[in-house]
Write a protein that holds these residues in place. Structure first.
Motif, PDB file in Angstrom:
ATOM      1  N   HIS A   6       0.862  -1.194   0.000  1.00  0.00           N
ATOM      2  CA  HIS A   6       0.000   0.000   0.000  1.00  0.00           C
ATOM      3  C   HIS A   6       0.887   1.228   0.000  1.00  0.00           C
ATOM      4  N   PHE A   7       0.290   2.342  -0.415  1.00  0.00           N
ATOM      5  CA  PHE A   7       1.025   3.602  -0.362  1.00  0.00           C
ATOM      6  C   PHE A   7       0.096   4.702   0.117  1.00  0.00           C
ATOM      7  N   VAL A   8       0.704   5.790   0.575  1.00  0.00           N
ATOM      8  CA  VAL A   8      -0.024   6.970   1.016  1.00  0.00           C
ATOM      9  C   VAL A   8       0.831   8.182   0.650  1.00  0.00           C
ATOM     10  N   VAL A   9       0.184   9.295   0.375  1.00  0.00           N
ATOM     11  CA  VAL A   9       0.900  10.539   0.138  1.00  0.00           C
ATOM     12  C   VAL A   9       0.791  11.382   1.403  1.00  0.00           C
ATOM     13  N   VAL A  10       1.961  11.737   1.954  1.00  0.00           N
ATOM     14  CA  VAL A  10       2.039  12.503   3.193  1.00  0.00           C
ATOM     15  C   VAL A  10       2.410  13.947   2.840  1.00  0.00           C
ATOM     16  N   LYS A  11       1.701  14.887   3.429  1.00  0.00           N
ATOM     17  CA  LYS A  11       1.970  16.307   3.169  1.00  0.00           C
ATOM     18  C   LYS A  11       3.129  16.791   4.028  1.00  0.00           C
ATOM     19  N   ALA A  12       4.336  16.413   3.603  1.00  0.00           N
ATOM     20  CA  ALA A  12       5.574  16.818   4.272  1.00  0.00           C
ATOM     21  C   ALA A  12       6.727  16.459   3.332  1.00  0.00           C
ATOM     22  N   PRO A  13       7.841  17.190   3.436  1.00  0.00           N
ATOM     23  CA  PRO A  13       9.004  16.881   2.595  1.00  0.00           C
ATOM     24  C   PRO A  13       9.586  15.506   2.915  1.00  0.00           C
ATOM     25  N   VAL A  14      10.215  14.898   1.924  1.00  0.00           N
ATOM     26  CA  VAL A  14      10.726  13.540   2.059  1.00  0.00           C
ATOM     27  C   VAL A  14      11.695  13.401   3.233  1.00  0.00           C
ATOM     28  N   ASP A  15      12.552  14.380   3.477  1.00  0.00           N
ATOM     29  CA  ASP A  15      13.504  14.268   4.590  1.00  0.00           C
ATOM     30  C   ASP A  15      12.794  14.133   5.931  1.00  0.00           C
ATOM     31  N   ARG A  16      11.746  14.916   6.126  1.00  0.00           N
ATOM     32  CA  ARG A  16      11.002  14.869   7.387  1.00  0.00           C
ATOM     33  C   ARG A  16      10.248  13.550   7.541  1.00  0.00           C
ATOM     34  N   GLY A  79       6.955 -15.736  14.055  1.00  0.00           N
ATOM     35  CA  GLY A  79       5.986 -15.066  13.208  1.00  0.00           C
ATOM     36  C   GLY A  79       6.684 -14.321  12.090  1.00  0.00           C
ATOM     37  N   PHE A  80       7.339 -15.045  11.200  1.00  0.00           N
ATOM     38  CA  PHE A  80       8.208 -14.442  10.189  1.00  0.00           C
ATOM     39  C   PHE A  80       7.496 -13.346   9.412  1.00  0.00           C
ATOM     40  N   MET A  81       8.193 -12.231   9.322  1.00  0.00           N
ATOM     41  CA  MET A  81       7.688 -11.095   8.565  1.00  0.00           C
ATOM     42  C   MET A  81       8.891 -10.358   8.001  1.00  0.00           C
ATOM     43  N   SER A  82       8.750  -9.866   6.793  1.00  0.00           N
ATOM     44  CA  SER A  82       9.780  -9.003   6.232  1.00  0.00           C
ATOM     45  C   SER A  82       9.071  -7.860   5.526  1.00  0.00           C
ATOM     46  N   GLY A  83       9.797  -6.776   5.352  1.00  0.00           N
ATOM     47  CA  GLY A  83       9.148  -5.644   4.710  1.00  0.00           C
ATOM     48  C   GLY A  83      10.139  -4.608   4.243  1.00  0.00           C
ATOM     49  N   VAL A  84       9.601  -3.688   3.474  1.00  0.00           N
ATOM     50  CA  VAL A  84      10.379  -2.553   2.998  1.00  0.00           C
ATOM     51  C   VAL A  84       9.444  -1.354   2.922  1.00  0.00           C
ATOM     52  N   VAL A  85       9.953  -0.215   3.359  1.00  0.00           N
ATOM     53  CA  VAL A  85       9.212   1.034   3.223  1.00  0.00           C
ATOM     54  C   VAL A  85      10.083   1.952   2.376  1.00  0.00           C
ATOM     55  N   SER A  86       9.476   2.571   1.375  1.00  0.00           N
ATOM     56  CA  SER A  86      10.232   3.473   0.508  1.00  0.00           C
ATOM     57  C   SER A  86       9.572   4.848   0.498  1.00  0.00           C
ATOM     58  N   PHE A  87      10.394   5.844   0.253  1.00  0.00           N
ATOM     59  CA  PHE A  87       9.983   7.244   0.323  1.00  0.00           C
ATOM     60  C   PHE A  87      10.346   7.898  -1.005  1.00  0.00           C
ATOM     61  N   GLU A  88       9.350   8.428  -1.678  1.00  0.00           N
ATOM     62  CA  GLU A  88       9.561   9.046  -2.983  1.00  0.00           C
ATOM     63  C   GLU A  88       8.990  10.463  -2.953  1.00  0.00           C
ATOM     64  N   PRO A  89       9.816  11.466  -3.286  1.00  0.00           N
ATOM     65  CA  PRO A  89       9.268  12.828  -3.328  1.00  0.00           C
ATOM     66  C   PRO A  89       8.132  12.898  -4.345  1.00  0.00           C
ATOM     67  N   TYR A  90       6.975  13.363  -3.911  1.00  0.00           N
ATOM     68  CA  TYR A  90       5.804  13.519  -4.772  1.00  0.00           C
ATOM     69  C   TYR A  90       5.788  14.939  -5.316  1.00  0.00           C
ATOM     70  N   SER A  91       6.219  15.857  -4.478  1.00  0.00           N
ATOM     71  CA  SER A  91       6.435  17.262  -4.815  1.00  0.00           C
ATOM     72  C   SER A  91       7.406  17.786  -3.753  1.00  0.00           C
ATOM     73  N   HIS A  92       7.653  19.098  -3.729  1.00  0.00           N
ATOM     74  CA  HIS A  92       8.560  19.643  -2.705  1.00  0.00           C
ATOM     75  C   HIS A  92       7.990  19.485  -1.300  1.00  0.00           C
ATOM     76  N   GLU A  93       6.674  19.438  -1.193  1.00  0.00           N
ATOM     77  CA  GLU A  93       6.031  19.384   0.125  1.00  0.00           C
ATOM     78  C   GLU A  93       5.202  18.128   0.349  1.00  0.00           C
ATOM     79  N   GLU A  94       5.363  17.124  -0.519  1.00  0.00           N
ATOM     80  CA  GLU A  94       4.620  15.874  -0.355  1.00  0.00           C
ATOM     81  C   GLU A  94       5.533  14.690  -0.655  1.00  0.00           C
TER      82      GLU A  94
END
Length: 132
Positions: A6-16, A79-94
């Motif tokens: 799943h993905f979500v767009v967060v209203k904040a810069p990628v660094d934050r 309870g084996f689980m693995s995952g990855v979270v990735s962060f992609e700039p959507y805009s300067h503020e998202e």
């Protein structure tokens, strides 16, 4: 092994956004079954959680960390689980946050959990709100 994404767009810069997620001791603020996360060393963390009402403990290992871009992990318990979270700039503020998990949980439950965790994370970053 089951998988969900799943993905979500967060209203904040990628660094934050990356900085908030990378504070792994704060995961219980948005991953609701987690009770405690403690750093063992740079790549290992102990956790306590309550999946389906059962108290369990375990250790997860950060297998990849690319600052500002990606964090991947796997658990070292039954309870084996693995995952990855990735962060992609959507805009300067998202930022688009994508979470992929492989788990023993059944697909509908796993998919629902990912949506919930990402909604909680978005709320935490944008409003500073934690889940009680």
């Amino acid at each position: 092994m089951n998988a969900a994404r799943h993905f979500v767009v967060v209203k904040a810069p990628v660094d934050r956004v990356y900085e908030q997620w990378s504070r792994l001791e704060d995961l219980p603020k948005f991953v609701t079954p987690l009770q405690d996360v403690h750093r063992i060393d740079d790549a290992h963390f102990s956790y306590r959680w309550h999946p389906n009402g059962c108290d369990e403990k375990g250790i997860f290992h950060i297998v990849l960390q690319i600052p500002g871009r990606r964090i991947a992990w796997r658990t070292m318990s039954n309870g084996f689980m693995s995952g990855v979270v990735s962060f992609e700039p959507y805009s300067h503020e998202e930022t688009e946050v994508t979470l992929k998990i492989r788990s023993i949980f059944d697909p509908p439950s796993l998919s629902h959990r990912l949506e919930e965790y990402l909604r909680n994370f978005k709320r935490l970053v944008e409003n500073g709100a934690t889940i009680e």
